[in-house]
Design a protein around this motif. Structure first.
Motif, short mmCIF file in Angstrom:
data_model
loop_
_atom_site.label_atom_id
_atom_site.label_comp_id
_atom_site.label_asym_id
_atom_site.label_seq_id
_atom_site.Cartn_x
_atom_site.Cartn_y
_atom_site.Cartn_z
N GLN A 184 0.85 -1.18 0.00
CA GLN A 184 0.00 0.00 0.00
C GLN A 184 0.88 1.23 0.00
O GLN A 184 1.90 1.27 0.70
CB GLN A 184 -0.90 0.03 1.23
CG GLN A 184 -1.94 -1.06 1.24
CD GLN A 184 -2.85 -0.95 2.46
OE1 GLN A 184 -2.46 -0.45 3.50
NE2 GLN A 184 -4.06 -1.44 2.31
N LYS A 185 0.49 2.25 -0.79
CA LYS A 185 1.30 3.45 -0.88
C LYS A 185 0.42 4.63 -1.25
O LYS A 185 -0.59 4.48 -1.93
CB LYS A 185 2.39 3.26 -1.94
CG LYS A 185 3.41 4.37 -1.95
CD LYS A 185 4.60 4.06 -2.82
CE LYS A 185 5.57 5.23 -2.73
NZ LYS A 185 6.73 5.04 -3.54
N GLU A 186 0.80 5.82 -0.78
CA GLU A 186 0.12 7.06 -1.14
C GLU A 186 0.92 7.76 -2.24
O GLU A 186 2.15 7.77 -2.20
CB GLU A 186 0.00 7.97 0.07
CG GLU A 186 -0.88 7.41 1.15
CD GLU A 186 -0.94 8.31 2.37
OE1 GLU A 186 -0.07 9.19 2.54
OE2 GLU A 186 -1.87 8.13 3.16
N HIS A 187 0.22 8.33 -3.21
CA HIS A 187 0.86 9.04 -4.31
C HIS A 187 0.22 10.42 -4.45
O HIS A 187 -1.00 10.56 -4.42
CB HIS A 187 0.68 8.28 -5.63
CG HIS A 187 1.34 6.95 -5.65
ND1 HIS A 187 2.66 6.79 -5.97
CD2 HIS A 187 0.86 5.70 -5.40
CE1 HIS A 187 2.97 5.50 -5.92
NE2 HIS A 187 1.89 4.83 -5.56
N LEU A 188 1.05 11.44 -4.61
CA LEU A 188 0.61 12.80 -4.86
C LEU A 188 0.45 12.95 -6.37
O LEU A 188 1.43 12.85 -7.11
CB LEU A 188 1.64 13.79 -4.31
CG LEU A 188 1.32 15.26 -4.37
CD1 LEU A 188 0.13 15.58 -3.48
CD2 LEU A 188 2.52 16.08 -3.95
N GLN B 151 -1.76 -5.26 -11.02
CA GLN B 151 -2.93 -5.32 -10.14
C GLN B 151 -2.91 -4.19 -9.10
O GLN B 151 -3.38 -4.34 -7.98
CB GLN B 151 -3.01 -6.68 -9.45
CG GLN B 151 -3.21 -7.82 -10.41
CD GLN B 151 -3.32 -9.15 -9.69
OE1 GLN B 151 -3.42 -9.21 -8.47
NE2 GLN B 151 -3.27 -10.23 -10.45
N TYR B 152 -2.36 -3.05 -9.44
CA TYR B 152 -2.23 -1.89 -8.57
C TYR B 152 -3.45 -1.00 -8.80
O TYR B 152 -3.67 -0.52 -9.91
CB TYR B 152 -0.95 -1.15 -8.94
CG TYR B 152 -0.36 -0.27 -7.86
CD1 TYR B 152 -0.12 -0.74 -6.58
CD2 TYR B 152 0.00 1.03 -8.15
CE1 TYR B 152 0.46 0.06 -5.62
CE2 TYR B 152 0.59 1.84 -7.19
CZ TYR B 152 0.81 1.35 -5.93
OH TYR B 152 1.39 2.15 -4.97
N SER B 153 -4.26 -0.78 -7.77
CA SER B 153 -5.49 -0.01 -7.97
C SER B 153 -5.68 1.07 -6.91
O SER B 153 -5.23 0.94 -5.78
CB SER B 153 -6.70 -0.95 -7.97
OG SER B 153 -6.78 -1.66 -6.75
N LYS B 154 -6.37 2.11 -7.33
CA LYS B 154 -6.66 3.25 -6.46
C LYS B 154 -7.73 2.84 -5.45
O LYS B 154 -8.72 2.19 -5.81
CB LYS B 154 -7.14 4.42 -7.30
CG LYS B 154 -7.14 5.75 -6.59
CD LYS B 154 -7.71 6.86 -7.44
CE LYS B 154 -6.83 7.23 -8.58
NZ LYS B 154 -7.28 8.42 -9.31
#
Length: 78
Positions: free
Chosen positions: A14-18, A36-39
């Motif tokens: 899990q990661k936060e992106h600006l 398989q990376y989803s918001k």
């Protein structure tokens, strides 16, 4: 710019992106390279504070105060 949370279904990262609102979603997991990376859907991280906001002006539920007699229709409110 908003901060979006992403989660990889393959590795669980899990990661936060600006990102700008107009940017395309990130398609590849930075940890494992999976597609398989989803918001994720998350709560907004801000709170309205200070004079003039609904939270402080209408706490008692009585509505806005004009600061004197006559009401807003008489030109008492700015």
């Amino acid at each position: 710019m908003p901060i979006y949370e992403y989660r990889c279904e393959a590795c669980g990262a899990q990661k936060e992106h600006l990102q700008k609102m107009s940017d395309d979603p990130i398609a590849q997991c930075p940890a494992c390279g999976s597609s398989q990376y989803s918001k994720q859907l998350s709560a907004a991280g801000f709170q309205l504070k200070g004079n003039g906001w609904y939270v402080t002006d209408f706490k008692n539920g009585s509505g806005p105060s004009c600061g004197g007699g006559g009401g807003c229709g008489s030109g008492g409110c700015a």
